[in-house]
Design an enzyme around this catalytic site. Sequence first.
Site, PDB file in Angstrom:
ATOM      1  N   GLY A 186      -0.091  -3.823   0.457  1.00 22.37           N
ATOM      2  CA  GLY A 186      -1.078  -4.416  -0.439  1.00 22.37           C
ATOM      3  C   GLY A 186      -2.097  -3.429  -0.969  1.00 22.37           C
ATOM      4  N   GLY A 187      -1.772  -2.132  -0.872  1.00 24.16           N
ATOM      5  CA  GLY A 187      -2.633  -1.126  -1.485  1.00 24.16           C
ATOM      6  C   GLY A 187      -3.854  -0.732  -0.669  1.00 24.16           C
ATOM      7  N   GLU A 224       2.344  11.493  -0.146  1.00 28.33           N
ATOM      8  CA  GLU A 224       3.517  11.593  -1.032  1.00 28.33           C
ATOM      9  C   GLU A 224       3.074  12.154  -2.365  1.00 28.33           C
ATOM     10  OE1 GLU A 224       4.981   7.587  -1.476  1.00 28.33           O
ATOM     11  OE2 GLU A 224       6.107   7.719   0.402  1.00 28.33           O
ATOM     12  N   ILE A 251       3.895   9.100  -7.991  1.00 25.94           N
ATOM     13  CA  ILE A 251       4.831   8.719  -9.053  1.00 25.94           C
ATOM     14  C   ILE A 251       4.005   8.009 -10.121  1.00 25.94           C
ATOM     15  CG2 ILE A 251       6.960   7.488  -9.619  1.00 25.94           C
ATOM     16  CD1 ILE A 251       7.339   9.647  -7.441  1.00 25.94           C
ATOM     17  N   VAL A 280       8.725 -14.504  -1.658  1.00 28.12           N
ATOM     18  CA  VAL A 280       8.317 -15.523  -2.634  1.00 28.12           C
ATOM     19  C   VAL A 280       9.337 -15.601  -3.775  1.00 28.12           C
ATOM     20  CG1 VAL A 280       6.558 -16.154  -4.343  1.00 28.12           C
ATOM     21  CG2 VAL A 280       5.848 -15.238  -2.125  1.00 28.12           C
ATOM     22  N   LYS A 301       4.714   2.272   8.174  1.00 27.90           N
ATOM     23  CA  LYS A 301       5.355   2.815   6.962  1.00 27.90           C
ATOM     24  C   LYS A 301       5.867   4.244   7.142  1.00 27.90           C
ATOM     25  CE  LYS A 301       3.944  -1.068   5.179  1.00 27.90           C
ATOM     26  NZ  LYS A 301       4.748  -2.232   5.530  1.00 27.90           N
ATOM     27  N   ARG A 326      11.583 -10.275   5.712  1.00 31.20           N
ATOM     28  CA  ARG A 326      11.337 -11.714   5.595  1.00 31.20           C
ATOM     29  C   ARG A 326      11.993 -12.226   4.307  1.00 31.20           C
ATOM     30  NH1 ARG A 326       6.760  -9.167   3.336  1.00 31.20           N
ATOM     31  NH2 ARG A 326       6.616  -9.702   1.129  1.00 31.20           N
TER      32      ARG A 326
HETATM   33  C1  MV4 Z   1       3.039   4.700  -4.746  1.00 33.89           C
HETATM   34  C2  MV4 Z   1       2.681   4.754  -6.113  1.00 33.89           C
HETATM   35  C3  MV4 Z   1       2.851   5.969  -6.756  1.00 33.89           C
HETATM   36  N1  MV4 Z   1       3.327   7.043  -6.087  1.00 33.89           N
HETATM   37  N2  MV4 Z   1       3.526   5.792  -4.139  1.00 33.89           N
HETATM   38  C4  MV4 Z   1       1.428   0.230  -3.972  1.00 33.89           C
HETATM   39  C5  MV4 Z   1       1.583  -0.640  -2.781  1.00 33.89           C
HETATM   40  C6  MV4 Z   1       2.248   0.187  -1.777  1.00 33.89           C
HETATM   41  N3  MV4 Z   1       3.212  -0.563  -1.063  1.00 33.89           N
HETATM   42  C7  MV4 Z   1       2.871   1.332  -2.518  1.00 33.89           C
HETATM   43  N4  MV4 Z   1       2.249   1.368  -3.800  1.00 33.89           N
HETATM   44  C8  MV4 Z   1       2.394   2.442  -4.611  1.00 33.89           C
HETATM   45  N5  MV4 Z   1       2.905   3.572  -4.047  1.00 33.89           N
HETATM   46  C9  MV4 Z   1       3.649   6.937  -4.795  1.00 33.89           C
HETATM   47  N6  MV4 Z   1       4.105   8.019  -4.152  1.00 33.89           N
HETATM   48  C10 MV4 Z   1       2.189   3.607  -6.724  1.00 33.89           C
HETATM   49  C11 MV4 Z   1       2.028   2.439  -5.973  1.00 33.89           C
HETATM   50  C12 MV4 Z   1       1.506   1.299  -6.699  1.00 33.89           C
HETATM   51  C13 MV4 Z   1       2.275   0.134  -6.920  1.00 33.89           C
HETATM   52  C14 MV4 Z   1       3.566   0.028  -6.458  1.00 33.89           C
HETATM   53  C15 MV4 Z   1       4.307  -1.114  -6.680  1.00 33.89           C
HETATM   54  C16 MV4 Z   1       3.762  -2.156  -7.387  1.00 33.89           C
HETATM   55  C17 MV4 Z   1       2.473  -2.076  -7.865  1.00 33.89           C
HETATM   56  C18 MV4 Z   1       1.719  -0.940  -7.638  1.00 33.89           C
HETATM   57  C19 MV4 Z   1       0.420  -0.856  -8.129  1.00 33.89           C
HETATM   58  C20 MV4 Z   1      -0.320   0.271  -7.887  1.00 33.89           C
HETATM   59  C21 MV4 Z   1       0.208   1.333  -7.157  1.00 33.89           C
END
Ligand code: MV4
Length: 449
Positions: free
Chosen positions: A164-165, A200, A203, A295, A116, A292
């Site tokens: 996936g967090g 980061e 947000i 879904v 990433k 890819r």
């Molecule tokens: C973030 C964010 C807030 N601020 N980045 C969640 C999975 C990962 N791929 C990136 N994610 C997030 N990144 C910053 N700078 C909040 C999330 C996030 C989230 C993003 C998309 C869909 C669901 C989410 C659920 C929790 C946190």
Amino acid sequence: MFKKILIANRGEIALRVIRTCREMGIKTVAVYSTADAESLHVKFADEAVCIGPPPSNQSYLKMSNIIAAAEITNADAIHPGYGFLSENAKFSKICQEHGIKFIGASPEMIEKMGDKATAKATMKAAGVPCVPGSDGLLESLEHAKQVAKESGYPVMMKATAGGGGKGMRAIWKEDELEKAWESARQEAAAAFGNDGMYMEKLIQEPRHIEIQVVGDAYGKACHLSERDCSVQRRHQKLTEETPSPFMTDELREKMGLAAVRAAEYIKYEGAGTVEFLVDKDRNFYFMEMNTRIQVEHPITEQVIDYDLIREQILVAAGVPISGKNYLPQLHAIECRINAEDPYNDFRPSPGKITTLHAPGGHGVRLDTHVYAGYTIPPNYDSMIAKLITTAQTRQEAINKMKRALDEFVIEGIKTTIPFHRQLMDEPAYVEGNYTTKFMETFKMNDPAE
Ligand code: MV4
């Protein structure tokens, strides 16, 4: 054009790929584990090869068995679907080495976008908006403290191998940072064997809005507008829609251009998705790129009348794209129907489907591999069907979804149908007023009512 494609997947996506191959006059090879011998993808393919016992690591993830199946059946290409080996650089490489076309990204592309921090640095260089934060990886706790101070709290620490967090931490003030740094690194090391971290600005209450792109072998890319995937629970998407109720024509144009710029900068080939976080002021930031088919691809297919699997196959065979971008002409919603109990913390509910009545009628699409008498094995993902409705307006698509969910009968197991039915009446959802935080406060109504 390919004569025969092996589908290295199971369930609804295997069936989805087989359907398009049939329409294109391409022969298909299904692979299956012993748990899936009765699955529809096995019955609908021209040939089928058993590749091992139920556990994925001994079947759908077992590269040597899949390559052997492709060689004995003389398949000239492999479609990996989503999940399993779809974003596995080593598998993409092995296919290459065996002269089998991998209908997906090159090993180099998968590696670049899979890390990433590297993906983000690449996108920043391409001129795609990114969340302010560290330039690359954090070198130490002290470095992390310094970046957080410069960016301003709250911040988000993320694992570079993440997704996936996992290995992700929101940090609101400096005295939380050390603990987050230690625990996130440990979690990432255990999950990915890589404890690299980047940072980061956080947000708050973002929306997850992604842009579908297709790139060809000649460096040209186009976009197919957005999907709003903000309704998620523990990083699992539950429902998606297009167009996004939060989108404006101006934002769509900007995000579409950014996604095309991203794809062309990396010479992306095939179908891909550029994921963005969108804040309450409609600023958008690159999050990840998925190399890819996803879904939720059917909602895009529905609103622009475009077969994404066909396009993947054509592009893989070297056919150039027209280069024009596509805007949604209709509204589509997808509900993921999982074998889970929404009244019991979405606990998995595998077992035998005793009764099944599928919804139908105008504007209703059901992508599924299950049928009455089918037993859902406990070994795999719990998604058993995708119900998609398409209509002129969002409200009509919601009304159609309610009607289709009311018609949908599945007995023998618990499913998420009642969840979706309640969601379609939820004021915040109906108003299109939801963010990624939506499910944190959602409660199922009493089933007796
Ligand atoms: C973030 C964010 C807030 N601020 N980045 C969640 C999975 C990962 N791929 C990136 N994610 C997030 N990144 C910053 N700078 C909040 C999330 C996030 C989230 C993003 C998309 C869909 C669901 C989410 C659920 C929790 C946190």
